[in-house]
Scaffold this motif. Structure first.
Motif, PDB file in Angstrom:
ATOM      1  N   LYS A   1       1.343   9.679  -5.366  1.00 12.20           N
ATOM      2  CA  LYS A   1       1.840  11.011  -5.035  1.00 12.20           C
ATOM      3  C   LYS A   1       2.728  11.563  -6.149  1.00 12.20           C
ATOM      4  N   ALA A   2       3.463  10.679  -6.806  1.00 20.20           N
ATOM      5  CA  ALA A   2       4.313  11.082  -7.931  1.00 20.20           C
ATOM      6  C   ALA A   2       3.466  11.598  -9.104  1.00 20.20           C
ATOM      7  N   GLN A   3       2.186  11.156  -9.109  1.00 21.42           N
ATOM      8  CA  GLN A   3       1.239  11.626 -10.152  1.00 21.42           C
ATOM      9  C   GLN A   3       0.411  12.816  -9.664  1.00 21.42           C
ATOM     10  N   GLY A   4       0.710  13.289  -8.466  1.00 18.67           N
ATOM     11  CA  GLY A   4      -0.025  14.431  -7.912  1.00 18.67           C
ATOM     12  C   GLY A   4      -1.313  14.066  -7.213  1.00 18.67           C
ATOM     13  N   ILE A   5      -1.484  12.776  -6.888  1.00 18.62           N
ATOM     14  CA  ILE A   5      -2.688  12.319  -6.193  1.00 18.62           C
ATOM     15  C   ILE A   5      -2.313  11.968  -4.757  1.00 18.62           C
ATOM     16  N   ASN A   6      -2.964  12.589  -3.783  1.00 20.54           N
ATOM     17  CA  ASN A   6      -2.683  12.350  -2.363  1.00 20.54           C
ATOM     18  C   ASN A   6      -3.869  11.671  -1.704  1.00 20.54           C
ATOM     19  N   PRO A   7      -3.826  10.350  -1.550  1.00 15.08           N
ATOM     20  CA  PRO A   7      -4.961   9.638  -0.956  1.00 15.08           C
ATOM     21  C   PRO A   7      -5.332  10.212   0.415  1.00 15.08           C
ATOM     22  N   LYS A   8      -6.641  10.432   0.613  1.00 11.50           N
ATOM     23  CA  LYS A   8      -7.093  11.078   1.847  1.00 11.50           C
ATOM     24  C   LYS A   8      -8.308  10.353   2.412  1.00 11.50           C
ATOM     25  N   LEU A   9      -8.225  10.033   3.701  1.00 13.04           N
ATOM     26  CA  LEU A   9      -9.290   9.326   4.416  1.00 13.04           C
ATOM     27  C   LEU A   9      -9.832  10.198   5.536  1.00 13.04           C
ATOM     28  N   ILE A  10     -11.146  10.305   5.610  1.00 16.77           N
ATOM     29  CA  ILE A  10     -11.815  11.017   6.701  1.00 16.77           C
ATOM     30  C   ILE A  10     -12.519   9.995   7.591  1.00 16.77           C
ATOM     31  N   VAL A  11     -12.213  10.021   8.876  1.00 19.34           N
ATOM     32  CA  VAL A  11     -12.886   9.147   9.837  1.00 19.34           C
ATOM     33  C   VAL A  11     -13.696  10.023  10.793  1.00 19.34           C
ATOM     34  N   ILE A  12     -14.997   9.769  10.853  1.00 19.28           N
ATOM     35  CA  ILE A  12     -15.888  10.540  11.723  1.00 19.28           C
ATOM     36  C   ILE A  12     -16.297   9.656  12.896  1.00 19.28           C
ATOM     37  N   ILE A  13     -16.136  10.190  14.091  1.00 16.97           N
ATOM     38  CA  ILE A  13     -16.536   9.446  15.289  1.00 16.97           C
ATOM     39  C   ILE A  13     -17.463  10.322  16.127  1.00 16.97           C
ATOM     40  N   VAL A  14     -18.591   9.763  16.544  1.00 18.45           N
ATOM     41  CA  VAL A  14     -19.585  10.511  17.312  1.00 18.45           C
ATOM     42  C   VAL A  14     -19.647   9.925  18.725  1.00 18.45           C
ATOM     43  N   GLY A  15     -19.379  10.761  19.724  1.00 19.71           N
ATOM     44  CA  GLY A  15     -19.436  10.293  21.116  1.00 19.71           C
ATOM     45  C   GLY A  15     -18.098   9.758  21.590  1.00 19.71           C
ATOM     46  N   GLY A  16     -18.105   9.192  22.806  1.00 16.60           N
ATOM     47  CA  GLY A  16     -16.853   8.827  23.454  1.00 16.60           C
ATOM     48  C   GLY A  16     -16.662   7.349  23.705  1.00 16.60           C
ATOM     49  N   ASP A  17     -17.248   6.464  22.864  1.00 17.29           N
ATOM     50  CA  ASP A  17     -17.063   5.031  23.054  1.00 17.29           C
ATOM     51  C   ASP A  17     -15.568   4.690  23.061  1.00 17.29           C
TER      52      ASP A  17
ATOM     53  N   THR B   1       0.831  -1.204   0.000  1.00 14.45           N
ATOM     54  CA  THR B   1       0.000   0.000   0.000  1.00 14.45           C
ATOM     55  C   THR B   1       0.866   1.255   0.000  1.00 14.45           C
ATOM     56  N   LYS B   2       1.922   1.242   0.803  1.00 11.47           N
ATOM     57  CA  LYS B   2       2.823   2.403   0.855  1.00 11.47           C
ATOM     58  C   LYS B   2       3.455   2.665  -0.504  1.00 11.47           C
ATOM     59  N   GLN B   3       3.830   1.602  -1.180  1.00 13.11           N
ATOM     60  CA  GLN B   3       4.398   1.743  -2.525  1.00 13.11           C
ATOM     61  C   GLN B   3       3.377   2.373  -3.480  1.00 13.11           C
ATOM     62  N   SER B   4       2.116   1.930  -3.371  1.00 14.48           N
ATOM     63  CA  SER B   4       1.038   2.498  -4.203  1.00 14.48           C
ATOM     64  C   SER B   4       0.821   3.973  -3.892  1.00 14.48           C
ATOM     65  N   VAL B   5       0.890   4.327  -2.595  1.00 20.21           N
ATOM     66  CA  VAL B   5       0.745   5.727  -2.176  1.00 20.21           C
ATOM     67  C   VAL B   5       1.853   6.571  -2.807  1.00 20.21           C
ATOM     68  N   ASP B   6       3.081   6.085  -2.749  1.00 19.97           N
ATOM     69  CA  ASP B   6       4.221   6.813  -3.318  1.00 19.97           C
ATOM     70  C   ASP B   6       4.042   7.017  -4.821  1.00 19.97           C
ATOM     71  N   GLU B   7       3.541   5.994  -5.502  1.00 23.20           N
ATOM     72  CA  GLU B   7       3.315   6.086  -6.952  1.00 23.20           C
ATOM     73  C   GLU B   7       2.226   7.113  -7.272  1.00 23.20           C
TER      74      GLU B   7
END
Length: 283
Positions: A26-42, A18-24
């Motif tokens: 990024k070299a194309q100008g694409i920065n994979p981005k993940l949003i994690v939403i958590i509600v409350g304090g579990d 996966t890291k290798q894919s991320v580096d590839e």
């Protein structure tokens, strides 16, 4: 004595890829981005989200955790999801379960764009999975990770008798679809199944996901079977254990996952891999 399926080591291999894919990307100008939403304090959710965040950073994935208060309304959560749906820099969105009682989890799942559905729970993606679509789409991360485990440990799936204990939308149902798509003969058993062990004792591949500690014993397992334990429970002494009684099972099974160190690391590795895939598919 069963061969141990080392999810921790396999996850490391997947993460390196996966890291290798991320580096590839990024070299194309694409920065994979993940949003994690958590509600409350579990507390369990907080730990799980922290682990995801840490792993994403290690792999070069941009990861943002949005913490919302317990009293957040459904409308407020939907508005936030809509904001990220419209943000072209965001490739994956996931909302951590469980959610407070005032929020309808199914409505939240439907709200995340199928093309940004990091968990693979959106009904459109579930439909593609069940119809064995040849399109690109995300899949529930735990079953996705289990399929990678079976492949890595050279478990024969076509023609195998696969039994899944549990029918949740997170594991049991998508797992059944993936195995069926891979040409296994699939049986799903659950709390209403009569004489469950009559089914489990015939399984070449046995996958257990119930949340009931030590439900499956060695006597419930076919000699030489591959046993995948998805459970993460506590026994009477507070010790971490799975849905399978490991000590009795390992004497009968051919291959088995431990708890911890089995399915858990692969679920996070699958999520990271899938976030990068969503980034690739978005172009």
């Amino acid at each position: 004595m069963a061969e141990l399926i080392d999810g921790k080591q396999l996850a490391k291999t997947i993460n390196d890829q996966t890291k290798q894919s991320v580096d590839e990307l990024k070299a194309q100008g694409i920065n994979p981005k993940l949003i994690v939403i958590i509600v409350g304090g579990d507390k369990a959710s907080q730990v799980y989200v922290r682990n995801k965040q840490r792993k994403a950073v290690q792999l070069g994935i941009i990861s943002e955790t949005k913490q919302l208060p317990e009293e957040t309304t459904q409308a407020e959560l939907l508005a936030l999801i809509d904001l990220y749906n419209q943000d072209d820099t965001v490739h994956g969105i996931m909302v951590q379960s469980p959610l407070p009682a005032q929020i309808d989890e199914a409505a939240i799942t439907r709200a995340i764009l199928p093309t940004k559905d990091a968990d693979g729970f959106n009904p459109e993606n579930v439909g593609k999975l069940y119809s064995n679509s040849n399109l690109n789409f995300p899949v529930s991360c735990t079953p996705k990770g289990i399929m990678m485990m079976l492949k890595a440990y050279q478990v024969t799936v076509p023609g195998a008798n696969a039994v899944i204990v549990g029918r949740s939308n997170i594991v049991g149902r998508p797992m059944a679809a993936l195995l069926l798509n891979a040409s296994a003969t699939v049986t799903v058993v659950h709390s209403h199944t009569q004489d469950m062990s009559a089914y489990t004792r015939k399984a070449d591949i046995l996958i257990v996901a119930t949340g009931i500690a030590n439900l499956i014993k060695g006597e419930d397992i076919k000699p030489g079977a591959t046993v995948i334990d998805v459970g993460m429970d506590r026994d009477a002494n507070g010790k971490l254990t799975g849905d399978v009684d490991f000590d009795s099972a390992k004497a009968v099974a051919g291959k088995i996952t431990p708890v911890p160190g089995g399915v858990g690391p692969m679920t996070i590795a699958s999520l990271m891999q899938q976030t990068v895939e969503l980034a690739k598919w978005s172009e």
